[in-house]
Design a protein around this motif. Structure first.
Motif, short mmCIF file in Angstrom:
data_model
loop_
_atom_site.label_atom_id
_atom_site.label_comp_id
_atom_site.label_asym_id
_atom_site.label_seq_id
_atom_site.Cartn_x
_atom_site.Cartn_y
_atom_site.Cartn_z
N ARG A 160 0.83 -1.22 0.00
CA ARG A 160 0.00 0.00 0.00
C ARG A 160 0.85 1.26 0.00
O ARG A 160 0.38 2.34 -0.35
N LEU A 161 2.11 1.15 0.38
CA LEU A 161 3.00 2.31 0.43
C LEU A 161 3.73 2.53 -0.90
O LEU A 161 4.47 3.50 -1.05
N LEU A 162 3.53 1.63 -1.87
CA LEU A 162 4.25 1.66 -3.13
C LEU A 162 3.36 2.12 -4.28
O LEU A 162 2.19 1.75 -4.35
N ASP A 163 3.93 2.89 -5.18
CA ASP A 163 3.27 3.22 -6.44
C ASP A 163 3.16 1.93 -7.25
O ASP A 163 4.01 1.05 -7.15
N ASP A 164 2.13 1.80 -8.07
CA ASP A 164 1.96 0.59 -8.87
C ASP A 164 3.16 0.29 -9.77
O ASP A 164 3.46 -0.86 -10.05
N SER A 165 3.85 1.33 -10.21
CA SER A 165 5.01 1.13 -11.10
C SER A 165 6.34 1.27 -10.35
O SER A 165 7.34 1.68 -10.93
N VAL A 166 6.35 0.89 -9.09
CA VAL A 166 7.54 1.01 -8.25
C VAL A 166 8.73 0.24 -8.84
O VAL A 166 8.57 -0.78 -9.50
N THR A 167 9.92 0.76 -8.55
CA THR A 167 11.17 0.05 -8.83
C THR A 167 11.94 -0.03 -7.52
O THR A 167 12.10 0.99 -6.84
N LEU A 168 12.39 -1.23 -7.16
CA LEU A 168 13.25 -1.42 -5.99
C LEU A 168 14.63 -1.79 -6.46
O LEU A 168 14.79 -2.71 -7.28
N LEU A 169 15.63 -1.07 -5.96
CA LEU A 169 17.03 -1.34 -6.27
C LEU A 169 17.73 -1.70 -4.97
O LEU A 169 17.97 -0.83 -4.13
N LEU A 170 18.02 -2.98 -4.80
CA LEU A 170 18.63 -3.48 -3.57
C LEU A 170 19.98 -4.10 -3.92
O LEU A 170 20.11 -4.77 -4.94
N PRO A 171 20.97 -3.93 -3.05
CA PRO A 171 22.30 -4.47 -3.36
C PRO A 171 22.26 -6.00 -3.46
O PRO A 171 21.58 -6.68 -2.69
N GLY A 172 22.96 -6.52 -4.45
CA GLY A 172 23.07 -7.96 -4.61
C GLY A 172 21.83 -8.63 -5.15
O GLY A 172 21.73 -9.86 -5.16
N ALA A 173 20.86 -7.86 -5.62
CA ALA A 173 19.62 -8.44 -6.15
C ALA A 173 19.28 -7.76 -7.47
O ALA A 173 19.64 -6.60 -7.69
N ALA A 174 18.57 -8.49 -8.31
CA ALA A 174 18.08 -7.88 -9.55
C ALA A 174 17.05 -6.82 -9.19
O ALA A 174 16.34 -6.94 -8.19
N SER A 175 16.97 -5.77 -9.99
CA SER A 175 15.97 -4.74 -9.72
C SER A 175 14.58 -5.34 -9.88
O SER A 175 14.36 -6.26 -10.67
N MET A 176 13.65 -4.82 -9.10
CA MET A 176 12.27 -5.28 -9.15
C MET A 176 11.40 -4.15 -9.68
O MET A 176 11.57 -3.00 -9.25
N HIS A 177 10.50 -4.48 -10.59
CA HIS A 177 9.63 -3.48 -11.19
C HIS A 177 8.18 -3.90 -11.01
O HIS A 177 7.80 -4.99 -11.41
N GLY A 178 7.41 -3.03 -10.38
CA GLY A 178 5.98 -3.29 -10.21
C GLY A 178 5.66 -4.03 -8.92
O GLY A 178 6.49 -4.76 -8.37
N VAL A 179 4.44 -3.85 -8.44
CA VAL A 179 4.04 -4.43 -7.17
C VAL A 179 3.97 -5.96 -7.22
O VAL A 179 4.20 -6.62 -6.21
N ALA A 180 3.68 -6.54 -8.39
CA ALA A 180 3.61 -8.01 -8.47
C ALA A 180 4.98 -8.62 -8.19
O ALA A 180 5.09 -9.61 -7.45
N ALA A 181 6.04 -8.03 -8.74
CA ALA A 181 7.40 -8.54 -8.49
C ALA A 181 7.79 -8.36 -7.03
O ALA A 181 8.40 -9.24 -6.42
N VAL A 182 7.40 -7.23 -6.45
CA VAL A 182 7.71 -6.99 -5.03
C VAL A 182 6.94 -7.98 -4.16
O VAL A 182 7.48 -8.54 -3.21
N ARG A 183 5.67 -8.23 -4.48
CA ARG A 183 4.86 -9.18 -3.72
C ARG A 183 5.53 -10.56 -3.71
O ARG A 183 5.66 -11.20 -2.67
N THR A 184 5.97 -11.03 -4.88
CA THR A 184 6.61 -12.34 -4.98
C THR A 184 7.88 -12.40 -4.14
O THR A 184 8.11 -13.36 -3.41
N THR A 185 8.69 -11.35 -4.21
CA THR A 185 9.94 -11.30 -3.44
C THR A 185 9.66 -11.28 -1.95
O THR A 185 10.29 -12.01 -1.18
N LEU A 186 8.71 -10.45 -1.52
CA LEU A 186 8.39 -10.39 -0.09
C LEU A 186 7.84 -11.70 0.43
O LEU A 186 8.15 -12.11 1.56
N ALA A 187 7.02 -12.38 -0.36
CA ALA A 187 6.47 -13.67 0.07
C ALA A 187 7.61 -14.65 0.33
O ALA A 187 7.59 -15.39 1.33
N GLY A 188 8.61 -14.66 -0.53
CA GLY A 188 9.77 -15.53 -0.31
C GLY A 188 10.57 -15.12 0.92
O GLY A 188 10.96 -15.96 1.73
#
Length: 157
Positions: free
Chosen positions: A54-82
């Motif tokens: 809920r704190l993220l824009d639908d087209s969010v990009t996450l750039l974290l060290p040592g990880a591939a960049s994530m684009h969009g809430v669906a990719a973030v949801r999958t990563t957080l679930a893991g």
């Protein structure tokens, strides 16, 4: 690192383009943005994927060290679930060192501590530096559009 420097340059260049926003808008924007950063650690601590998203824009990009960049809430949801399936986390964010609003964008620079508590094994604490870009939403709320993190030293036990 090069990307973080580029983001900072864009942020600083854009800050001068604030236009004629009145003081009350800037105060209410600052309050709303600080509230977002107050809500963020709680969502992490509770492993609350929906609360975090809920704190993220639908087209969010996450750039974290040592990880591939994530684009969009669906990719973030999958990563957080893991992530939340294998460990618990505790986040402590310092108040923003810099918060600048430039029209429908806001730039926030801050530091934080992120503790990983695995189901098996020892916890680790990482100290991080963050540079985020937020996007004003149609309802005038703010959401993270770009979240970038860089380690601030080696993790400690």
């Amino acid at each position: 690192m090069r990307f973080t420097v580029l983001l900072l340059a864009v942020a600083l260049a854009t800050v001068g383009c604030r236009g004629g926003a009145d003081r009350s808008d800037s105060v209410s924007d600052s309050v709303a943005i600080r509230q977002l950063y107050s809500d963020l650690p709680g969502a992490v601590d509770r492993s609350d994927i929906d609360g975090y998203l809920r704190l993220l824009d639908d087209s969010v990009t996450l750039l974290l060290p040592g990880a591939a960049s994530m684009h969009g809430v669906a990719a973030v949801r999958t990563t957080l679930a893991g992530m939340f399936g294998t460990a618990r986390y505790h986040a402590v964010l310092e108040p923003p060192q810099q918060l600048e609003v430039a029209g429908s964008w806001a730039f926030v620079q801050y530091r934080g501590r992120f503790t990983t508590i695995p189901r098996v094994g020892d916890s680790t604490v990482a100290r991080n530096r963050y540079l985020d870009i937020l996007q004003r939403q149609p309802d005038r709320s703010w959401r993270l559009l770009l979240h970038s993190m860089q380690a601030d030293g080696a993790p400690s036990p």
